[in-house]
Design a protein around this motif. Structure first.
Motif, PDB file in Angstrom:
ATOM      1  N   MET A  29       0.803  -1.223   0.000  1.00  0.00           N
ATOM      2  CA  MET A  29       0.000   0.000   0.000  1.00  0.00           C
ATOM      3  C   MET A  29       0.832   1.268   0.000  1.00  0.00           C
ATOM      4  SD  MET A  29      -1.173   0.303   3.971  1.00  0.00           S
ATOM      5  CE  MET A  29      -1.032   2.069   4.127  1.00  0.00           C
ATOM      6  N   ALA A  30       2.130   1.163   0.284  1.00  0.00           N
ATOM      7  CA  ALA A  30       2.961   2.363   0.374  1.00  0.00           C
ATOM      8  C   ALA A  30       4.434   1.992   0.291  1.00  0.00           C
ATOM      9  CB  ALA A  30       2.694   3.090   1.686  1.00  0.00           C
ATOM     10  N   VAL A  31       5.232   2.997  -0.093  1.00  0.00           N
ATOM     11  CA  VAL A  31       6.685   2.867  -0.086  1.00  0.00           C
ATOM     12  C   VAL A  31       7.235   4.081   0.660  1.00  0.00           C
ATOM     13  CG1 VAL A  31       6.896   3.919  -2.391  1.00  0.00           C
ATOM     14  CG2 VAL A  31       8.780   2.598  -1.472  1.00  0.00           C
ATOM     15  N   GLN A  32       8.137   3.815   1.612  1.00  0.00           N
ATOM     16  CA  GLN A  32       8.790   4.888   2.363  1.00  0.00           C
ATOM     17  C   GLN A  32      10.282   4.822   2.093  1.00  0.00           C
ATOM     18  OE1 GLN A  32       8.382   4.798   6.645  1.00  0.00           O
ATOM     19  NE2 GLN A  32       9.143   6.887   6.823  1.00  0.00           N
ATOM     20  N   PHE A  33      10.856   5.954   1.716  1.00  0.00           N
ATOM     21  CA  PHE A  33      12.276   6.012   1.415  1.00  0.00           C
ATOM     22  C   PHE A  33      13.067   6.287   2.680  1.00  0.00           C
ATOM     23  CE2 PHE A  33       9.959   7.007  -2.425  1.00  0.00           C
ATOM     24  CZ  PHE A  33      10.511   6.075  -3.289  1.00  0.00           C
ATOM     25  N   ILE A  34      13.987   5.389   3.018  1.00  0.00           N
ATOM     26  CA  ILE A  34      14.809   5.513   4.225  1.00  0.00           C
ATOM     27  C   ILE A  34      15.994   6.433   3.959  1.00  0.00           C
ATOM     28  CG2 ILE A  34      16.206   4.245   5.900  1.00  0.00           C
ATOM     29  CD1 ILE A  34      14.470   1.822   5.277  1.00  0.00           C
ATOM     30  N   THR A  35      16.450   6.440   2.729  1.00  0.00           N
ATOM     31  CA  THR A  35      17.533   7.323   2.306  1.00  0.00           C
ATOM     32  C   THR A  35      17.001   8.207   1.182  1.00  0.00           C
ATOM     33  OG1 THR A  35      18.307   5.755   0.640  1.00  0.00           O
ATOM     34  CG2 THR A  35      19.324   5.611   2.824  1.00  0.00           C
ATOM     35  N   LYS A  36      17.702   9.300   0.914  1.00  0.00           N
ATOM     36  CA  LYS A  36      17.363  10.089  -0.267  1.00  0.00           C
ATOM     37  C   LYS A  36      17.516   9.150  -1.460  1.00  0.00           C
ATOM     38  CE  LYS A  36      18.676  14.235  -2.762  1.00  0.00           C
ATOM     39  NZ  LYS A  36      19.626  15.369  -2.824  1.00  0.00           N
ATOM     40  N   SER A  37      16.474   9.024  -2.270  1.00  0.00           N
ATOM     41  CA  SER A  37      16.464   8.000  -3.305  1.00  0.00           C
ATOM     42  C   SER A  37      15.942   8.520  -4.638  1.00  0.00           C
ATOM     43  CB  SER A  37      15.576   6.824  -2.884  1.00  0.00           C
ATOM     44  OG  SER A  37      16.051   6.239  -1.698  1.00  0.00           O
TER      45      SER A  37
ATOM     46  N   GLY B 129      12.613   9.750   4.260  1.00  0.00           N
ATOM     47  CA  GLY B 129      11.391   9.781   5.056  1.00  0.00           C
ATOM     48  C   GLY B 129      10.110   9.940   4.249  1.00  0.00           C
ATOM     49  N   MET B 130      10.209  10.296   2.977  1.00  0.00           N
ATOM     50  CA  MET B 130       9.037  10.498   2.118  1.00  0.00           C
ATOM     51  C   MET B 130       8.257   9.193   1.976  1.00  0.00           C
ATOM     52  SD  MET B 130       7.220  12.344   0.009  1.00  0.00           S
ATOM     53  CE  MET B 130       7.919  13.590  -1.040  1.00  0.00           C
ATOM     54  N   ILE B 131       6.924   9.278   2.072  1.00  0.00           N
ATOM     55  CA  ILE B 131       6.052   8.124   1.897  1.00  0.00           C
ATOM     56  C   ILE B 131       5.150   8.375   0.695  1.00  0.00           C
ATOM     57  CG2 ILE B 131       4.224   6.688   2.877  1.00  0.00           C
ATOM     58  CD1 ILE B 131       5.232   7.465   5.647  1.00  0.00           C
ATOM     59  N   LEU B 132       5.106   7.416  -0.220  1.00  0.00           N
ATOM     60  CA  LEU B 132       4.169   7.450  -1.341  1.00  0.00           C
ATOM     61  C   LEU B 132       3.127   6.364  -1.109  1.00  0.00           C
ATOM     62  CD1 LEU B 132       6.542   7.660  -4.442  1.00  0.00           C
ATOM     63  CD2 LEU B 132       5.327   9.518  -3.328  1.00  0.00           C
ATOM     64  N   TYR B 133       1.872   6.731  -1.123  1.00  0.00           N
ATOM     65  CA  TYR B 133       0.796   5.765  -0.957  1.00  0.00           C
ATOM     66  C   TYR B 133       0.360   5.297  -2.346  1.00  0.00           C
ATOM     67  CZ  TYR B 133       0.794   7.226   3.844  1.00  0.00           C
ATOM     68  OH  TYR B 133       1.180   7.485   5.135  1.00  0.00           O
TER      69      TYR B 133
ATOM     70  N   ALA C 201      14.512   1.600   0.867  1.00  0.00           N
ATOM     71  CA  ALA C 201      13.104   1.933   1.042  1.00  0.00           C
ATOM     72  C   ALA C 201      12.401   0.770   1.735  1.00  0.00           C
ATOM     73  CB  ALA C 201      12.449   2.213  -0.304  1.00  0.00           C
ATOM     74  N   ILE C 202      11.249   1.072   2.318  1.00  0.00           N
ATOM     75  CA  ILE C 202      10.415   0.056   2.957  1.00  0.00           C
ATOM     76  C   ILE C 202       9.101  -0.016   2.194  1.00  0.00           C
ATOM     77  CG2 ILE C 202       9.146  -0.603   5.034  1.00  0.00           C
ATOM     78  CD1 ILE C 202      11.168   1.018   6.649  1.00  0.00           C
ATOM     79  N   LEU C 203       8.679  -1.227   1.852  1.00  0.00           N
ATOM     80  CA  LEU C 203       7.360  -1.451   1.275  1.00  0.00           C
ATOM     81  C   LEU C 203       6.443  -1.916   2.401  1.00  0.00           C
ATOM     82  CD1 LEU C 203       8.303  -3.389  -1.967  1.00  0.00           C
ATOM     83  CD2 LEU C 203       7.595  -0.999  -1.789  1.00  0.00           C
ATOM     84  N   TYR C 204       5.264  -1.295   2.516  1.00  0.00           N
ATOM     85  CA  TYR C 204       4.307  -1.649   3.558  1.00  0.00           C
ATOM     86  C   TYR C 204       3.197  -2.492   2.957  1.00  0.00           C
ATOM     87  CZ  TYR C 204       6.579   1.818   6.476  1.00  0.00           C
ATOM     88  OH  TYR C 204       7.511   2.512   7.208  1.00  0.00           O
ATOM     89  N   LYS C 205       2.957  -3.674   3.544  1.00  0.00           N
ATOM     90  CA  LYS C 205       1.912  -4.570   3.047  1.00  0.00           C
ATOM     91  C   LYS C 205       0.533  -3.996   3.339  1.00  0.00           C
ATOM     92  CE  LYS C 205       4.192  -8.912   2.641  1.00  0.00           C
ATOM     93  NZ  LYS C 205       4.118 -10.339   2.873  1.00  0.00           N
ATOM     94  N   ARG C 206      -0.379  -4.261   2.421  1.00  0.00           N
ATOM     95  CA  ARG C 206      -1.758  -3.788   2.522  1.00  0.00           C
ATOM     96  C   ARG C 206      -2.526  -4.611   3.557  1.00  0.00           C
ATOM     97  NH1 ARG C 206      -4.536  -0.773  -0.817  1.00  0.00           N
ATOM     98  NH2 ARG C 206      -2.997  -0.951  -2.484  1.00  0.00           N
ATOM     99  N   VAL C 207      -3.353  -3.930   4.327  1.00  0.00           N
ATOM    100  CA  VAL C 207      -4.244  -4.597   5.269  1.00  0.00           C
ATOM    101  C   VAL C 207      -5.434  -5.111   4.468  1.00  0.00           C
ATOM    102  CG1 VAL C 207      -5.729  -4.317   7.274  1.00  0.00           C
ATOM    103  CG2 VAL C 207      -3.535  -3.132   7.170  1.00  0.00           C
ATOM    104  N   PRO C 208      -5.715  -6.420   4.482  1.00  0.00           N
ATOM    105  CA  PRO C 208      -6.823  -6.940   3.687  1.00  0.00           C
ATOM    106  C   PRO C 208      -8.172  -6.381   4.162  1.00  0.00           C
ATOM    107  CG  PRO C 208      -5.762  -8.696   4.949  1.00  0.00           C
ATOM    108  CD  PRO C 208      -5.030  -7.432   5.242  1.00  0.00           C
ATOM    109  N   CYS C 209      -9.079  -6.183   3.230  1.00  0.00           N
ATOM    110  CA  CYS C 209     -10.402  -5.659   3.561  1.00  0.00           C
ATOM    111  C   CYS C 209     -11.302  -6.775   4.032  1.00  0.00           C
ATOM    112  CB  CYS C 209     -11.021  -4.984   2.341  1.00  0.00           C
ATOM    113  SG  CYS C 209     -10.085  -3.555   1.824  1.00  0.00           S
TER     114      CYS C 209
END
Length: 90
Positions: free
Chosen positions: A34-42, A64-68, A82-90
């Protein structure tokens, strides 16, 4: 009554994360992240979403930027993370 931010904080990333560090991940099934957060300038060499075919998010992102976005492909140069965040199932 709970604050909407409390619900967000409790659910964000509870399904897990994936660290991307100077590597490529391709052909990610729709709805996985559901999102990617950059840990370093990327500056991703590839960053695509399932819902905007042909669009590349290859600009420079601050630490620190997060793209949803629903990530379909991501590739970062060596040393960038970067970190990829898994989607919470509906």
């Amino acid at each position: 009554m709970a604050n909407i931010n409390d619900h967000f904080n409790q659910s964000f990333a509870r399904q897990g994360t994936k660290l991307v560090s100077g590597t490529s991940i391709t052909n990610i099934p729709a709805g996985t992240y559901m999102a990617v957060q950059f840990i370093t300038k990327s500056t991703p060499t590839t960053l695509k979403t399932h819902y905007e075919p042909g669009v590349q998010y290859t600009t420079t992102y601050a630490q620190g930027m997060i793209l949803y976005i629903d990530v379909s492909d991501i590739s970062l140069p060596s040393g960038e993370k970067a970190i990829l965040y898994k989607r919470v199932p509906c």
